[in-house]
Scaffold this motif. Sequence first.
Motif, PDB file in Angstrom:
ATOM      1  N   GLN A 139       0.585  -1.237  -0.388  1.00 47.78           N
ATOM      2  CA  GLN A 139       0.141   0.253   0.085  1.00 47.78           C
ATOM      3  C   GLN A 139       0.445   1.130   0.383  1.00 47.78           C
ATOM      4  OE1 GLN A 139      -2.606  -0.480   3.284  1.00 47.78           O
ATOM      5  NE2 GLN A 139      -4.283  -1.832   3.135  1.00 47.78           N
ATOM      6  N   PHE A 140       2.200   1.096   0.063  1.00 42.52           N
ATOM      7  CA  PHE A 140       3.036   1.990   0.291  1.00 42.52           C
ATOM      8  C   PHE A 140       3.494   2.694  -1.222  1.00 42.52           C
ATOM      9  CE2 PHE A 140       7.015   4.831   1.084  1.00 42.52           C
ATOM     10  CZ  PHE A 140       6.602   5.189   1.463  1.00 42.52           C
ATOM     11  N   PRO A 141       3.154   4.057  -1.033  1.00 42.19           N
ATOM     12  CA  PRO A 141       3.333   4.386  -2.955  1.00 42.19           C
ATOM     13  C   PRO A 141       4.450   4.461  -3.284  1.00 42.19           C
ATOM     14  CG  PRO A 141       3.099   6.091  -1.630  1.00 42.19           C
ATOM     15  CD  PRO A 141       3.286   4.837  -0.428  1.00 42.19           C
ATOM     16  N   ASP A 142       5.032   3.754  -4.627  1.00 40.98           N
ATOM     17  CA  ASP A 142       6.059   3.705  -5.568  1.00 40.98           C
ATOM     18  C   ASP A 142       6.726   4.994  -5.570  1.00 40.98           C
ATOM     19  OD1 ASP A 142       5.318   1.264  -6.076  1.00 40.98           O
ATOM     20  OD2 ASP A 142       4.435   1.370  -7.414  1.00 40.98           O
ATOM     21  N   LEU A 143       7.679   4.828  -4.356  1.00 41.18           N
ATOM     22  CA  LEU A 143       8.992   5.794  -5.025  1.00 41.18           C
ATOM     23  C   LEU A 143       9.934   5.816  -5.456  1.00 41.18           C
ATOM     24  CD1 LEU A 143       7.437   7.768  -1.316  1.00 41.18           C
ATOM     25  CD2 LEU A 143       7.040   8.135  -3.913  1.00 41.18           C
ATOM     26  N   VAL A 144      10.548   4.732  -5.852  1.00 37.74           N
ATOM     27  CA  VAL A 144      12.191   4.096  -6.313  1.00 37.74           C
ATOM     28  C   VAL A 144      11.284   3.527  -6.940  1.00 37.74           C
ATOM     29  CG1 VAL A 144      13.338   4.520  -3.476  1.00 37.74           C
ATOM     30  CG2 VAL A 144      12.291   2.497  -4.429  1.00 37.74           C
ATOM     31  N   ASN A 145      12.248   3.091  -8.252  1.00 38.72           N
ATOM     32  CA  ASN A 145      12.563   1.869  -9.063  1.00 38.72           C
ATOM     33  C   ASN A 145      10.863   2.091  -9.453  1.00 38.72           C
ATOM     34  OD1 ASN A 145      13.276  -0.159  -7.098  1.00 38.72           O
ATOM     35  ND2 ASN A 145      14.807   0.848  -9.425  1.00 38.72           N
ATOM     36  N   GLY A 147       8.040   5.075 -12.650  1.00 40.38           N
ATOM     37  CA  GLY A 147       7.761   5.080 -13.417  1.00 40.38           C
ATOM     38  C   GLY A 147       8.996   6.715 -13.977  1.00 40.38           C
ATOM     39  N   LEU A 148       7.529   7.440 -12.683  1.00 43.44           N
ATOM     40  CA  LEU A 148       7.709   8.803 -12.383  1.00 43.44           C
ATOM     41  C   LEU A 148       9.279   9.137 -12.112  1.00 43.44           C
ATOM     42  CD1 LEU A 148       4.560   9.777 -10.896  1.00 43.44           C
ATOM     43  CD2 LEU A 148       5.192   9.782 -13.225  1.00 43.44           C
ATOM     44  N   ALA A 149       9.909   8.435 -11.829  1.00 45.12           N
ATOM     45  CA  ALA A 149      11.580   8.799 -11.397  1.00 45.12           C
ATOM     46  C   ALA A 149      11.381   9.130  -9.938  1.00 45.12           C
ATOM     47  CB  ALA A 149      12.165   9.002 -12.560  1.00 45.12           C
ATOM     48  N   VAL A 150      10.498   9.459  -9.338  1.00 40.54           N
ATOM     49  CA  VAL A 150      10.353  10.586  -8.121  1.00 40.54           C
ATOM     50  C   VAL A 150      12.086   9.951  -7.092  1.00 40.54           C
ATOM     51  CG1 VAL A 150       9.060  10.882  -5.985  1.00 40.54           C
ATOM     52  CG2 VAL A 150       7.742   9.712  -7.801  1.00 40.54           C
ATOM     53  N   GLY A 151      12.309   8.503  -6.857  1.00 38.44           N
ATOM     54  CA  GLY A 151      13.482   8.729  -5.545  1.00 38.44           C
ATOM     55  C   GLY A 151      14.774   9.371  -6.387  1.00 38.44           C
ATOM     56  N   ILE A 152      14.440   8.685  -8.490  1.00 41.56           N
ATOM     57  CA  ILE A 152      16.039   9.774  -8.849  1.00 41.56           C
ATOM     58  C   ILE A 152      16.037  10.895  -8.937  1.00 41.56           C
ATOM     59  CG2 ILE A 152      17.117   9.975 -11.137  1.00 41.56           C
ATOM     60  CD1 ILE A 152      15.988   7.436 -12.010  1.00 41.56           C
ATOM     61  N   ILE A 153      14.711  12.089  -9.171  1.00 43.76           N
ATOM     62  CA  ILE A 153      14.572  12.938  -8.786  1.00 43.76           C
ATOM     63  C   ILE A 153      15.354  13.231  -6.840  1.00 43.76           C
ATOM     64  CG2 ILE A 153      13.526  14.578  -8.800  1.00 43.76           C
ATOM     65  CD1 ILE A 153      11.182  13.631 -11.149  1.00 43.76           C
ATOM     66  N   LEU A 154      14.277  13.042  -6.077  1.00 44.27           N
ATOM     67  CA  LEU A 154      14.766  13.329  -5.075  1.00 44.27           C
ATOM     68  C   LEU A 154      16.113  12.960  -4.867  1.00 44.27           C
ATOM     69  CD1 LEU A 154      12.166  11.700  -3.059  1.00 44.27           C
ATOM     70  CD2 LEU A 154      11.905  14.097  -3.580  1.00 44.27           C
ATOM     71  N   SER A 155      17.174  11.513  -5.394  1.00 47.59           N
ATOM     72  CA  SER A 155      18.856  12.206  -5.212  1.00 47.59           C
ATOM     73  C   SER A 155      19.354  13.292  -6.012  1.00 47.59           C
ATOM     74  CB  SER A 155      18.910  10.638  -5.385  1.00 47.59           C
ATOM     75  OG  SER A 155      18.539   9.314  -4.889  1.00 47.59           O
ATOM     76  N   PHE A 156      18.730  13.369  -6.694  1.00 49.41           N
ATOM     77  CA  PHE A 156      19.434  14.701  -7.545  1.00 49.41           C
ATOM     78  C   PHE A 156      19.881  16.081  -6.860  1.00 49.41           C
ATOM     79  CE2 PHE A 156      18.854  12.176 -12.175  1.00 49.41           C
ATOM     80  CZ  PHE A 156      20.305  11.792 -11.437  1.00 49.41           C
ATOM     81  N   ILE A 157      18.187  16.071  -6.458  1.00 49.81           N
ATOM     82  CA  ILE A 157      17.602  17.607  -6.260  1.00 49.81           C
ATOM     83  C   ILE A 157      18.972  17.937  -4.519  1.00 49.81           C
ATOM     84  CG2 ILE A 157      15.741  18.519  -4.454  1.00 49.81           C
ATOM     85  CD1 ILE A 157      14.236  17.748  -6.308  1.00 49.81           C
ATOM     86  N   THR A 158      18.707  16.376  -3.817  1.00 48.90           N
ATOM     87  CA  THR A 158      19.768  16.179  -3.149  1.00 48.90           C
ATOM     88  C   THR A 158      21.144  16.519  -3.112  1.00 48.90           C
ATOM     89  OG1 THR A 158      18.244  14.640  -1.842  1.00 48.90           O
ATOM     90  CG2 THR A 158      20.576  14.508  -0.709  1.00 48.90           C
ATOM     91  N   MET A 159      21.471  16.519  -4.158  1.00 47.57           N
ATOM     92  CA  MET A 159      23.111  16.479  -4.521  1.00 47.57           C
ATOM     93  C   MET A 159      23.603  17.927  -5.432  1.00 47.57           C
ATOM     94  SD  MET A 159      23.060  13.030  -6.314  1.00 47.57           S
ATOM     95  CE  MET A 159      24.218  13.241  -7.410  1.00 47.57           C
ATOM     96  N   VAL A 160      22.291  18.683  -5.337  1.00 49.41           N
ATOM     97  CA  VAL A 160      22.628  19.622  -6.688  1.00 49.41           C
ATOM     98  C   VAL A 160      21.891  20.659  -5.732  1.00 49.41           C
ATOM     99  CG1 VAL A 160      22.032  20.716  -8.255  1.00 49.41           C
ATOM    100  CG2 VAL A 160      22.613  18.313  -8.735  1.00 49.41           C
TER     101      VAL A 160
END
Length: 284
Positions: A139-145, A147-160
């Motif tokens: 039931q937890f939303p898909d935030l990693v792996n 289609g919307l790449a939420v996890g990738i974008i969050l990581s990029f923001i944290t880095m940049v």
Amino acid sequence: MKTKKPNIGIVLFVVIGVVPFAAAFVYALLYSFGIIGVANKGFTLQFWESVLASGTFFKSLGYSVVIALVAVSLSVGGALWITLKFRRQLEKRILSFIIYLPLAIPGIVTGFFTFQLFSKGGFFARISHKLGFITEASQFPDLVNDGLAVGIILSFITMVMPFFVLLFLNVYKNERIEELSILAQSLGANSRQVVHRVFLPILIRKTWVLIVLYFIFLLGAYEVPLILGQESPQMLSVLIIREIKQYDLDKISEGYVVAVLYTLLVSVAALALFLPKRKRAYAS
């Protein structure tokens, strides 16, 4: 007559940066045309035709561009807002030190950390279960792996974002934006006009080159998309490595085709962005 000595910095740049890049590009180009390679038998356009016909490269390119654009836009926007609202607080010793910490964390560590936080079995999923928001992990939303790449974008923001905060703070001081803002207000400008006519134009104009370079950097990022990305479509760097590492020898050549196409697109885009600026500078 004195002979002009070569600039050691330029020599090192050519030897360490240009020569290896050129050699790798030539190798990939020859491999993509079947001229070299384990199973290749000579010049052929077969691998190029296969890549262009499949459409995988264009899907991956579009996917990568959207992710990099969203991440850079949110990072720059967030950094501008933080600089505008909290620049005085960030000048304090503790906060000025803490903001440097994310810059010391490698991308692969950021990717693993994001996975542990936002996966269905991660920290926030467990907290949500304990609080009664969900009854099972699915039931937890898909935030990693996802289609919307939420996890990738969050990581990029944290880095940049921390980098751009530090960059904007430095430009804010060097360009004396504080004094310019006071001058604009004394001439009748309100706070909104100061932000849109003084603050934003100066910061963006002085840093747009780095913003574009970071977009190109995120476009070709590998570790974070490998850990947090979905199976298909994949970002370009992951697609290239996946093709090159396959057991199908034809796929290796197709992987080099994708690498050559990506290199050409980035090179052309960089030349189109930066050469006109240099020509204007020489003309003035």
